[in-house]
Write a protein that holds these residues in place. Sequence first.
Motif, PDB file in Angstrom:
ATOM      1  N   PRO A  35      21.498  42.962  45.224  1.00 41.94           N
ATOM      2  CA  PRO A  35      22.906  42.566  45.395  1.00 41.94           C
ATOM      3  C   PRO A  35      23.075  41.156  45.974  1.00 41.94           C
ATOM      4  N   LYS A  36      22.285  40.808  46.985  1.00 44.62           N
ATOM      5  CA  LYS A  36      22.404  39.472  47.573  1.00 44.62           C
ATOM      6  C   LYS A  36      21.950  38.412  46.580  1.00 44.62           C
ATOM      7  N   LEU A  37      20.875  38.702  45.867  1.00 49.00           N
ATOM      8  CA  LEU A  37      20.363  37.758  44.883  1.00 49.00           C
ATOM      9  C   LEU A  37      21.396  37.492  43.793  1.00 49.00           C
ATOM     10  N   MET A  38      22.087  38.520  43.341  1.00 47.33           N
ATOM     11  CA  MET A  38      23.097  38.350  42.298  1.00 47.33           C
ATOM     12  C   MET A  38      24.289  37.538  42.818  1.00 47.33           C
ATOM     13  N   ARG A  39      24.584  37.636  44.116  1.00 48.50           N
ATOM     14  CA  ARG A  39      25.695  36.865  44.697  1.00 48.50           C
ATOM     15  C   ARG A  39      25.374  35.377  44.784  1.00 48.50           C
ATOM     16  N   VAL A  40      24.109  35.037  45.047  1.00 46.08           N
ATOM     17  CA  VAL A  40      23.762  33.645  45.335  1.00 46.08           C
ATOM     18  C   VAL A  40      22.797  33.033  44.325  1.00 46.08           C
ATOM     19  N   ALA A  41      22.488  33.742  43.247  1.00 47.31           N
ATOM     20  CA  ALA A  41      21.465  33.284  42.301  1.00 47.31           C
ATOM     21  C   ALA A  41      21.741  31.886  41.755  1.00 47.31           C
ATOM     22  N   GLY A  42      22.986  31.564  41.514  1.00 46.26           N
ATOM     23  CA  GLY A  42      23.316  30.250  40.976  1.00 46.26           C
ATOM     24  C   GLY A  42      22.977  29.105  41.913  1.00 46.26           C
ATOM     25  N   ARG A  43      22.864  29.389  43.196  1.00 52.62           N
ATOM     26  CA  ARG A  43      22.549  28.351  44.188  1.00 52.62           C
ATOM     27  C   ARG A  43      21.070  28.305  44.544  1.00 52.62           C
ATOM     28  N   LEU A  44      20.276  29.202  43.970  1.00 57.47           N
ATOM     29  CA  LEU A  44      18.859  29.298  44.335  1.00 57.47           C
ATOM     30  C   LEU A  44      17.950  28.864  43.197  1.00 57.47           C
ATOM     31  N   VAL A  84      17.248  29.370  59.687  1.00 56.55           N
ATOM     32  CA  VAL A  84      18.350  28.492  59.305  1.00 56.55           C
ATOM     33  C   VAL A  84      19.376  29.373  58.602  1.00 56.55           C
ATOM     34  N   PRO A  85      20.574  29.551  59.166  1.00 60.93           N
ATOM     35  CA  PRO A  85      21.574  30.432  58.537  1.00 60.93           C
ATOM     36  C   PRO A  85      21.861  30.020  57.090  1.00 60.93           C
ATOM     37  N   ASP A  86      22.004  31.022  56.208  1.00 63.20           N
ATOM     38  CA  ASP A  86      22.192  30.767  54.787  1.00 63.20           C
ATOM     39  C   ASP A  86      23.497  30.049  54.472  1.00 63.20           C
ATOM     40  N   VAL A  87      24.441  30.061  55.381  1.00 66.25           N
ATOM     41  CA  VAL A  87      25.736  29.411  55.136  1.00 66.25           C
ATOM     42  C   VAL A  87      25.696  27.904  55.379  1.00 66.25           C
ATOM     43  N   VAL A  88      24.603  27.375  55.927  1.00 62.77           N
ATOM     44  CA  VAL A  88      24.484  25.940  56.167  1.00 62.77           C
ATOM     45  C   VAL A  88      24.251  25.258  54.815  1.00 62.77           C
ATOM     46  N   VAL A  89      25.216  24.467  54.390  1.00 62.05           N
ATOM     47  CA  VAL A  89      25.159  23.831  53.080  1.00 62.05           C
ATOM     48  C   VAL A  89      23.970  22.879  52.994  1.00 62.05           C
ATOM     49  N   GLY A  90      23.196  23.018  51.944  1.00 66.47           N
ATOM     50  CA  GLY A  90      22.063  22.131  51.723  1.00 66.47           C
ATOM     51  C   GLY A  90      20.770  22.566  52.379  1.00 66.47           C
ATOM     52  N   LEU A  91      20.856  23.292  53.475  1.00 65.71           N
ATOM     53  CA  LEU A  91      19.645  23.708  54.190  1.00 65.71           C
ATOM     54  C   LEU A  91      19.507  25.218  54.330  1.00 65.71           C
ATOM     55  N   GLY A  92      20.538  25.947  53.993  1.00 62.97           N
ATOM     56  CA  GLY A  92      20.604  27.376  54.278  1.00 62.97           C
ATOM     57  C   GLY A  92      19.469  28.209  53.731  1.00 62.97           C
ATOM     58  N   ASP A  96      14.061  30.394  53.599  1.00 65.30           N
ATOM     59  CA  ASP A  96      13.757  31.500  52.694  1.00 65.30           C
ATOM     60  C   ASP A  96      12.785  31.031  51.606  1.00 65.30           C
ATOM     61  N   ALA A  97      13.022  29.822  51.074  1.00 59.36           N
ATOM     62  CA  ALA A  97      12.140  29.264  50.047  1.00 59.36           C
ATOM     63  C   ALA A  97      10.742  29.031  50.601  1.00 59.36           C
ATOM     64  N   THR A  98      10.653  28.581  51.847  1.00 57.86           N
ATOM     65  CA  THR A  98       9.350  28.342  52.475  1.00 57.86           C
ATOM     66  C   THR A  98       8.581  29.642  52.659  1.00 57.86           C
TER      67      THR A  98
END
Length: 133
Positions: A35-44, A84-92, A96-98
């Motif tokens: 569910p979370k992945l489907m919400r944010v997939a376009g940004r990841l 780093v909170p996911d809501v921080v634009v550019g760094l959120g 998670d990627a690391t």
Amino acid sequence: MSDAAEIIETVKGQGDVYLPKTIQRNERLARGLVPKLMRVAGRLPFADDLAAAYYAARDPRTPMKAKAILFGAAAYFVLPVDLVPDVVVGLGFTDDATVLATALSVVGMHVKESHRSLARKLLSLPEPVRDAP
């Protein structure tokens, strides 16, 4: 109970396989991944890798140590408490990627093409074009 004792103590999982409690807990957390992945997939940019890692972790043929690492990476993505909170634009999602990149560098050989195909299907991504021989 100490963390070490909890890791050693096992419980019976799917298919009568004994899983350490930590893996079982991470698997429960990782169920919130889709569910979370489907919400944010376009940004990841790493959404397909994350989904493939999740499918590899759920595969009964994946070794237990690899499952632990992959479920841990998926659980870290789902947890609301983050370095780093996911809501921080550019760094959120950089942390998670690391975490995912580190997990894949350690056990990436267990993420098979079948897992990647399932991930592309989940995210409605096209299959890669193969060159004809």
